[in-house]
Design a protein around this motif. Structure first.
Motif, PDB file in Angstrom:
ATOM      1  N   LEU A 140      33.684 -38.113  16.346  1.00  0.00           N
ATOM      2  CA  LEU A 140      32.697 -39.125  16.002  1.00  0.00           C
ATOM      3  C   LEU A 140      31.561 -39.157  17.025  1.00  0.00           C
ATOM      4  O   LEU A 140      30.384 -39.324  16.668  1.00  0.00           O
ATOM      5  N   ARG A 141      31.892 -38.987  18.301  1.00  0.00           N
ATOM      6  CA  ARG A 141      30.855 -38.923  19.339  1.00  0.00           C
ATOM      7  C   ARG A 141      29.911 -37.754  19.070  1.00  0.00           C
ATOM      8  O   ARG A 141      28.689 -37.878  19.215  1.00  0.00           O
ATOM      9  N   GLU A 142      30.464 -36.615  18.705  1.00  0.00           N
ATOM     10  CA  GLU A 142      29.625 -35.438  18.447  1.00  0.00           C
ATOM     11  C   GLU A 142      28.690 -35.673  17.261  1.00  0.00           C
ATOM     12  O   GLU A 142      27.548 -35.201  17.257  1.00  0.00           O
ATOM     13  N   THR A 143      29.161 -36.425  16.276  1.00  0.00           N
ATOM     14  CA  THR A 143      28.302 -36.760  15.142  1.00  0.00           C
ATOM     15  C   THR A 143      27.155 -37.662  15.591  1.00  0.00           C
ATOM     16  O   THR A 143      25.997 -37.466  15.204  1.00  0.00           O
ATOM     17  N   LEU A 144      27.465 -38.656  16.411  1.00  0.00           N
ATOM     18  CA  LEU A 144      26.427 -39.540  16.950  1.00  0.00           C
ATOM     19  C   LEU A 144      25.414 -38.747  17.772  1.00  0.00           C
ATOM     20  O   LEU A 144      24.199 -38.950  17.649  1.00  0.00           O
ATOM     21  N   ILE A 145      25.900 -37.862  18.611  1.00  0.00           N
ATOM     22  CA  ILE A 145      25.024 -37.074  19.478  1.00  0.00           C
ATOM     23  C   ILE A 145      24.134 -36.148  18.649  1.00  0.00           C
ATOM     24  O   ILE A 145      22.919 -36.043  18.886  1.00  0.00           O
ATOM     25  N   ALA A 146      24.730 -35.474  17.656  1.00  0.00           N
ATOM     26  CA  ALA A 146      23.956 -34.558  16.816  1.00  0.00           C
ATOM     27  C   ALA A 146      22.869 -35.303  16.054  1.00  0.00           C
ATOM     28  O   ALA A 146      21.723 -34.829  15.947  1.00  0.00           O
ATOM     29  N   ALA A 147      23.196 -36.472  15.540  1.00  0.00           N
ATOM     30  CA  ALA A 147      22.198 -37.257  14.802  1.00  0.00           C
ATOM     31  C   ALA A 147      21.081 -37.723  15.724  1.00  0.00           C
ATOM     32  O   ALA A 147      19.901 -37.709  15.348  1.00  0.00           O
ATOM     33  N   SER A 148      21.440 -38.126  16.947  1.00  0.00           N
ATOM     34  CA  SER A 148      20.435 -38.555  17.910  1.00  0.00           C
ATOM     35  C   SER A 148      19.491 -37.415  18.271  1.00  0.00           C
ATOM     36  O   SER A 148      18.267 -37.603  18.353  1.00  0.00           O
ATOM     37  N   ARG A 149      20.046 -36.232  18.449  1.00  0.00           N
ATOM     38  CA  ARG A 149      19.203 -35.069  18.758  1.00  0.00           C
ATOM     39  C   ARG A 149      18.271 -34.760  17.596  1.00  0.00           C
ATOM     40  O   ARG A 149      17.087 -34.455  17.797  1.00  0.00           O
ATOM     41  N   GLU A 150      18.820 -34.819  16.388  1.00  0.00           N
ATOM     42  CA  GLU A 150      18.029 -34.521  15.190  1.00  0.00           C
ATOM     43  C   GLU A 150      16.834 -35.459  15.082  1.00  0.00           C
ATOM     44  O   GLU A 150      15.736 -35.050  14.680  1.00  0.00           O
ATOM     45  N   LEU A 151      17.032 -36.707  15.465  1.00  0.00           N
ATOM     46  CA  LEU A 151      15.975 -37.715  15.351  1.00  0.00           C
ATOM     47  C   LEU A 151      15.105 -37.817  16.605  1.00  0.00           C
ATOM     48  O   LEU A 151      14.132 -38.562  16.617  1.00  0.00           O
ATOM     49  N   GLY A 152      15.479 -37.100  17.658  1.00  0.00           N
ATOM     50  CA  GLY A 152      14.708 -37.143  18.892  1.00  0.00           C
ATOM     51  C   GLY A 152      14.756 -38.490  19.591  1.00  0.00           C
ATOM     52  O   GLY A 152      13.762 -38.934  20.173  1.00  0.00           O
ATOM     53  N   LEU A 153      15.922 -39.144  19.574  1.00  0.00           N
ATOM     54  CA  LEU A 153      16.045 -40.490  20.139  1.00  0.00           C
ATOM     55  C   LEU A 153      16.296 -40.496  21.644  1.00  0.00           C
ATOM     56  O   LEU A 153      16.263 -41.554  22.268  1.00  0.00           O
ATOM     57  N   GLY A 154      16.572 -39.342  22.220  1.00  0.00           N
ATOM     58  CA  GLY A 154      16.770 -39.271  23.664  1.00  0.00           C
ATOM     59  C   GLY A 154      17.975 -40.035  24.164  1.00  0.00           C
ATOM     60  O   GLY A 154      17.958 -40.585  25.269  1.00  0.00           O
ATOM     61  N   ALA A 155      19.042 -40.072  23.384  1.00  0.00           N
ATOM     62  CA  ALA A 155      20.249 -40.800  23.785  1.00  0.00           C
ATOM     63  C   ALA A 155      20.927 -40.124  24.974  1.00  0.00           C
ATOM     64  O   ALA A 155      20.885 -38.897  25.125  1.00  0.00           O
ATOM     65  N   VAL A 156      21.546 -40.929  25.821  1.00  0.00           N
ATOM     66  CA  VAL A 156      22.385 -40.400  26.895  1.00  0.00           C
ATOM     67  C   VAL A 156      23.740 -40.073  26.269  1.00  0.00           C
ATOM     68  O   VAL A 156      24.351 -40.919  25.621  1.00  0.00           O
ATOM     69  N   GLU A 157      24.207 -38.855  26.467  1.00  0.00           N
ATOM     70  CA  GLU A 157      25.305 -38.340  25.651  1.00  0.00           C
ATOM     71  C   GLU A 157      26.688 -38.503  26.257  1.00  0.00           C
ATOM     72  O   GLU A 157      27.681 -38.096  25.653  1.00  0.00           O
TER      73      GLU A 157
END
Length: 249
Positions: A140-157
């Protein structure tokens, strides 16, 4: 039982899910008391989800009085298998600036006097231990991270979440101690929620919204106005993220 297999637990700043086409609400009674509110069922960007505000619909339940066992039990009893937990936190380390969203991969529990387990009371056949080496679902974390990257949200992973008792904020010395312990974020609701989800074998991950610098990490005092402004920025990112994540799930 509903067809919904995904639940979103909303924290401070997310007491309602905008764009959720509500189909019904269900009041649940559990062996552990009453949840924070009715389970809200609906269609969210084409997917059926259940929403539950952790602090109640009017944000009236303080973190140390949230009935975490009732909340998680109610979701599991409704057929939920995956839980996205949204939480407002303070930033300790430099990358955890206000407005940032983060997906912690570890947690340290500093809470006390909360009901921390389902495995107690009469009728237990033996002692039960649950592995918490990796407290969040990596998938689930990897899904969150992948979506954040796709959207360019700059999340801390990644990062370590310090779960404190509340409802008061921490002292500067306490934050120094948490940083020495290896913590990057500080919040008041991560435990026992994370552990209870593991006991129920739910796929669970946290998306943390940094609402303020933790005590002693900025000039001046922490104000509620600053928290509100930063939450608005961070929650706007969460609202971008959720449809993408749910679509991938």
């Amino acid at each position: 039982m509903s067809d919904a297999r995904l639940a979103i637990i909303g924290g401070t700043g997310l007491t309602r899910l905008r764009d959720l086409e509500i189909t019904r609400r269900e009041v649940m009674h559990t062996p552990y008391g009453e949840p924070s509110g009715p389970l809200t069922y609906g269609q969210y960007h084409g997917h059926e989800v259940i929403f539950l505000p952790r602090h109640g619909a009017q944000h009236t339940i303080p973190p140390h009085q949230v009935n975490y066992r009732a909340n998680l039990w109610a979701l599991r009893n409704a057929g939920v298998e995956t839980v996205l937990a949204i939480a407002a936190v303070g930033g300790i380390t430099v990358e955890m600036a206000p407005g940032v969203i983060a997906m912690p991969d570890q947690i340290i529990d500093y809470t006390w006097s909360r009901f921390h387990t389902f495995f107690e009371g009469d009728g237990m056949e033996g002692v039960t231990h649950v592995d918490m080496t990796y407290p969040y679902s990596q998938e689930l974390r990897e899904t969150l991270i992948a979506a954040s990257r796709e959207l360019g949200l700059g999340a801390v992973e990644q990062g370590t979440y310090a779960a404190t008792q509340g409802p008061r904020l921490e002292t500067a010395a306490e934050i120094d101690r948490l940083e020495r312990d290896g913590c990057d974020l500080v919040g008041m609701t991560g435990m026992p929620e994370t552990a209870l989800a593991r006991e129920l074998e739910l796929r669970y991950a946290c998306c943390a919204v940094v609402a303020n610098w933790a005590a002693g990490r900025s000039k001046g005092l922490i104000t509620m106005d600053d928290i509100a402004r930063n939450l608005e920025i961070g929650m706007a990112r969460v609202k971008q993220l959720l449809p993408e994540v749910i679509g991938q799930l």
